[in-house]
Design a protein around this motif. Structure first.
Motif, PDB file in Angstrom:
ATOM      1  N   GLY A   9     -22.917  76.370-104.938  1.00 27.53           N
ATOM      2  CA  GLY A   9     -21.877  77.339-105.250  1.00 27.53           C
ATOM      3  C   GLY A   9     -22.081  77.936-106.631  1.00 27.53           C
ATOM      4  O   GLY A   9     -22.938  77.493-107.398  1.00 27.53           O
ATOM      5  N   GLY A  10     -21.290  78.970-106.936  1.00 27.95           N
ATOM      6  CA  GLY A  10     -21.393  79.597-108.243  1.00 27.95           C
ATOM      7  C   GLY A  10     -20.738  80.953-108.256  1.00 27.95           C
ATOM      8  O   GLY A  10     -19.990  81.308-107.336  1.00 27.95           O
ATOM      9  N   LEU A  11     -21.026  81.701-109.311  1.00 31.26           N
ATOM     10  CA  LEU A  11     -20.480  83.045-109.494  1.00 31.26           C
ATOM     11  C   LEU A  11     -21.559  84.066-109.151  1.00 31.26           C
ATOM     12  O   LEU A  11     -22.690  83.964-109.647  1.00 31.26           O
ATOM     13  CB  LEU A  11     -20.026  83.215-110.941  1.00 31.26           C
ATOM     14  CG  LEU A  11     -19.569  84.610-111.365  1.00 31.26           C
ATOM     15  CD1 LEU A  11     -18.318  85.020-110.593  1.00 31.26           C
ATOM     16  CD2 LEU A  11     -19.305  84.637-112.873  1.00 31.26           C
ATOM     17  N   GLY A 115     -16.879  66.852 -97.231  1.00 36.09           N
ATOM     18  CA  GLY A 115     -17.369  66.804 -98.593  1.00 36.09           C
ATOM     19  C   GLY A 115     -16.267  67.177 -99.568  1.00 36.09           C
ATOM     20  O   GLY A 115     -15.132  67.442 -99.170  1.00 36.09           O
ATOM     21  N   GLN A 116     -16.614  67.193-100.842  1.00 33.36           N
ATOM     22  CA  GLN A 116     -15.614  67.462-101.869  1.00 33.36           C
ATOM     23  C   GLN A 116     -15.469  68.955-102.167  1.00 33.36           C
ATOM     24  O   GLN A 116     -14.530  69.361-102.846  1.00 33.36           O
ATOM     25  CB  GLN A 116     -15.969  66.710-103.161  1.00 33.36           C
ATOM     26  CG  GLN A 116     -16.977  67.412-104.068  1.00 33.36           C
ATOM     27  CD  GLN A 116     -18.373  67.468-103.504  1.00 33.36           C
ATOM     28  OE1 GLN A 116     -18.718  66.757-102.551  1.00 33.36           O
ATOM     29  NE2 GLN A 116     -19.225  68.317-104.075  1.00 33.36           N
ATOM     30  N   GLY A 117     -16.403  69.747-101.661  1.00 31.30           N
ATOM     31  CA  GLY A 117     -16.325  71.192-101.826  1.00 31.30           C
ATOM     32  C   GLY A 117     -17.158  71.721-102.975  1.00 31.30           C
ATOM     33  O   GLY A 117     -17.458  71.005-103.932  1.00 31.30           O
ATOM     34  N   THR A 118     -17.543  72.990-102.850  1.00 30.16           N
ATOM     35  CA  THR A 118     -18.243  73.693-103.917  1.00 30.16           C
ATOM     36  C   THR A 118     -17.639  75.092-104.037  1.00 30.16           C
ATOM     37  O   THR A 118     -17.400  75.760-103.029  1.00 30.16           O
ATOM     38  CB  THR A 118     -19.762  73.753-103.656  1.00 30.16           C
ATOM     39  OG1 THR A 118     -20.424  74.345-104.771  1.00 30.16           O
ATOM     40  CG2 THR A 118     -20.109  74.542-102.398  1.00 30.16           C
ATOM     41  N   GLN A 119     -17.379  75.512-105.255  1.00 33.30           N
ATOM     42  CA  GLN A 119     -16.671  76.773-105.481  1.00 33.30           C
ATOM     43  C   GLN A 119     -17.636  77.948-105.421  1.00 33.30           C
ATOM     44  O   GLN A 119     -18.696  77.936-106.066  1.00 33.30           O
ATOM     45  CB  GLN A 119     -15.967  76.749-106.842  1.00 33.30           C
ATOM     46  CG  GLN A 119     -15.247  78.033-107.193  1.00 33.30           C
ATOM     47  CD  GLN A 119     -14.047  78.299-106.288  1.00 33.30           C
ATOM     48  OE1 GLN A 119     -13.356  77.380-105.859  1.00 33.30           O
ATOM     49  NE2 GLN A 119     -13.789  79.582-106.005  1.00 33.30           N
TER      50      GLN A 119
END
Length: 124
Positions: A9-11, A115-119
């Motif tokens: 994940g990311g911007l 899972g814990q998630g990714t932004q």
């Protein structure tokens, strides 16, 4: 202990791409359906895509069809989500999940492992 760990994940700017990965450990999921969901604060978790154990069948939400591709590598016990042509409305926390029924389902309550998630944040 079963563990699913998302990464990637990311911007990114609108129109850009990201590739998410979900590494599974603790047991093999090679016979299970795996999926991606996403959630924004204050809203219910939303189905994105699912793939069967063999990788030959998949299902996508209408909102991502033609832009996202789900895939898996059973040898590595890893699930992927290639996201292209990203839009600001794709901004969310993305979760991978496992459905041991081996069916392609879209309701998050039917998935047993998470899972814990990714932004993922897409700027306009």
């Amino acid at each position: 202990q079963v563990q699913l760990v998302e990464s990637g994940g990311g911007l990114v700017q609108a129109g850009g791409s990201l590739r998410l990965a979900c590494a599974a450990s603790g047991r093999t999921f090679r016979w299970d359906t795996m999926g991606w969901f996403r959630q924004v604060p204050g809203k219910e978790r939303e189905f994105v895509a699912a793939i069967d154990w063999s990788g030959s069948s998949n299902l996508y939400a209408d909102s991502v069809k033609g832009r996202f591709t789900i895939s898996r590598d059973n040898a590595k016990n890893t699930l992927y989500l290639q996201m292209n042509s990203l839009k600001p409305e794709d901004t969310a926390n993305y979760y991978c999940a496992v459905d041991t029924s081996a069916r392609l389902r879209t309701t998050y309550t039917e998935y047993e492992y998470w899972g814990q998630g990714t932004q993922v944040t897409v700027s306009s």
